[in-house]
Design an enzyme around this catalytic site. Structure first.
Site, PDB file in Angstrom:
ATOM      1  N   ASP A   1       0.831  -1.309  -0.020  1.00 39.94           N
ATOM      2  CA  ASP A   1       0.141  -0.088   0.197  1.00 39.94           C
ATOM      3  C   ASP A   1       1.001   1.121   0.065  1.00 39.94           C
ATOM      4  O   ASP A   1       2.198   1.112   0.532  1.00 39.94           O
ATOM      5  CB  ASP A   1      -0.833  -0.017   1.213  1.00 39.94           C
ATOM      6  CG  ASP A   1      -1.795   1.085   1.369  1.00 39.94           C
ATOM      7  OD1 ASP A   1      -2.299   1.719   0.439  1.00 39.94           O
ATOM      8  OD2 ASP A   1      -1.653   1.809   2.640  1.00 39.94           O
TER       9      ASP A   1
ATOM     10  N   ASP B   1       0.111   5.209   1.022  1.00 37.26           N
ATOM     11  CA  ASP B   1      -0.052   5.992   2.061  1.00 37.26           C
ATOM     12  C   ASP B   1       0.005   5.307   3.526  1.00 37.26           C
ATOM     13  O   ASP B   1      -0.745   4.397   3.757  1.00 37.26           O
ATOM     14  CB  ASP B   1      -1.329   6.675   1.938  1.00 37.26           C
ATOM     15  CG  ASP B   1      -1.272   8.123   2.800  1.00 37.26           C
ATOM     16  OD1 ASP B   1      -0.105   8.366   3.266  1.00 37.26           O
ATOM     17  OD2 ASP B   1      -2.541   8.962   2.704  1.00 37.26           O
TER      18      ASP B   1
END
Length: 307
Positions: A30, A32
């Site tokens: 992922d 952020d």
């Protein structure tokens, strides 16, 4: 007697990074809360990615954020000093266009977009005609007596993502398309409850825009972002990867870790984003990753410690 399923084993702190690295061929990250926070790179990320690449691992970056296209994400990685190719980036904006392609969405049908520029750019690249997006953000409805709002009957899909320019015009337009155009699809890039527009607080996420349309149409959307398996299946097919050879690394339990588990991958939770150790260990949390660690650069220090 009803069958009882054993609860998933409690997450283990990552102690032997080498063992995990050797057990898979691909790492899905992922972005952020894992690679960066807002516009700042998280400590030790470039060295960690370099080390994984030097050990022959495939790296893929998957984000639920639909406001940017793959190309725009590529620029963000570049700005932060990371060399990541467009082919390694999968944003939910791209997933929406990829999904429409995968079902052979008719080229003579249009897509109404409630969302930002990323979705428009990806639809354009995939050759789909669209309307809506940020330009509908300034539109208002004058509710005069007997007023009827027109909508394009050729819209065959409504795609909803995070939208800072969300308004009543878009809700009504999207609702009319979904309810009145035969076979019109309702697609959500994600249903994230919150997002991180600033590091000062949590902000209402794409799930709030999707929720408005789900409320008005009384229909559940098809979700193409995490934790739906669409992107995982797409990646596995594109790169020819066995899902058991993937480790999903993320900071959210209900999207990243669930995404990995839905795809039968190994999962590693990092505590550098939205999830704290107390949230992970809370009796109210049922989502347990295989491992957890404070940040991805622990791959370097835990590796050194085990030599």
């Amino acid at each position: 007697m009803a069958a009882t399923f054993p609860a998933r084993a409690t997450a283990q702190p990552l102690q032997n990074a080498d063992e995990l690295i050797d057990s898979v061929e691909t790492f899905i990250f992922d972005c952020d809360g894992v690679i960066w926070k807002g516009d700042s790179l998280i400590d030790g990320v470039p060295e960690t990615l370099d080390m994984l690449r030097s050990r022959g691992k495939r790296l893929v970056f998957v984000t639920n954020n639909s406001t940017k296209s793959r190309k725009q994400y590529g620029k963000k990685f570049e700005t932060l000093g990371l060399s990541v190719s467009e082919e390694e980036i999968f944003a939910s904006s791209f997933a929406a266009a990829a999904y429409l392609k995968s079902i052979n969405f008719p080229k003579d049908k249009k897509v109404y977009v409630i969302g930002e520029d990323g979705i428009l750019k990806e639809l354009e690249l995939a050759g789909f005609e669209y309307l809506g997006g940020p330009e509908d953000g300034g539109k208002k409805i004058e509710l005069k007596p007997g007023f009827l709002m027109e909508h394009d009957e050729n819209v065959g899909a409504v795609v909803v993502g995070f939208d800072r320019y969300f308004n009543y015009y878009k809700i009504q337009y999207g609702t009319l398309c979904i309810r009145e155009n035969p076979g019109c699809l309702f697609i959500a890039t994600n249903r994230d409850a919150v997002t991180h527009l600033t590091d000062a607080q949590e902000w209402a996420g794409g799930g709030s825009m999707v929720g408005a349309l789900a409320g008005s149409t009384q229909r559940e959307p098809l979700v193409v972002g995490k934790p739906s398996t669409f992107m995982m299946d797409y990646l596995a097919n594109k790169f020819g990867i066995l899902k058991s050879q993937i480790c999903m690394v993320g900071d959210r339990l209900d999207t990243d870790i669930l995404f990995g588990q839905n795809g039968s991958c190994k999962t590693l939770l990092v505590l550098s984003g939205v999830t704290s150790l107390s949230m992970l260990q809370s009796p109210n949390n049922s989502i347990q990753p295989d491992f957890y660690t404070s940040k991805i650069s622990d791959f370097l220090s835990l590796k050194a410690a085990t030599v």
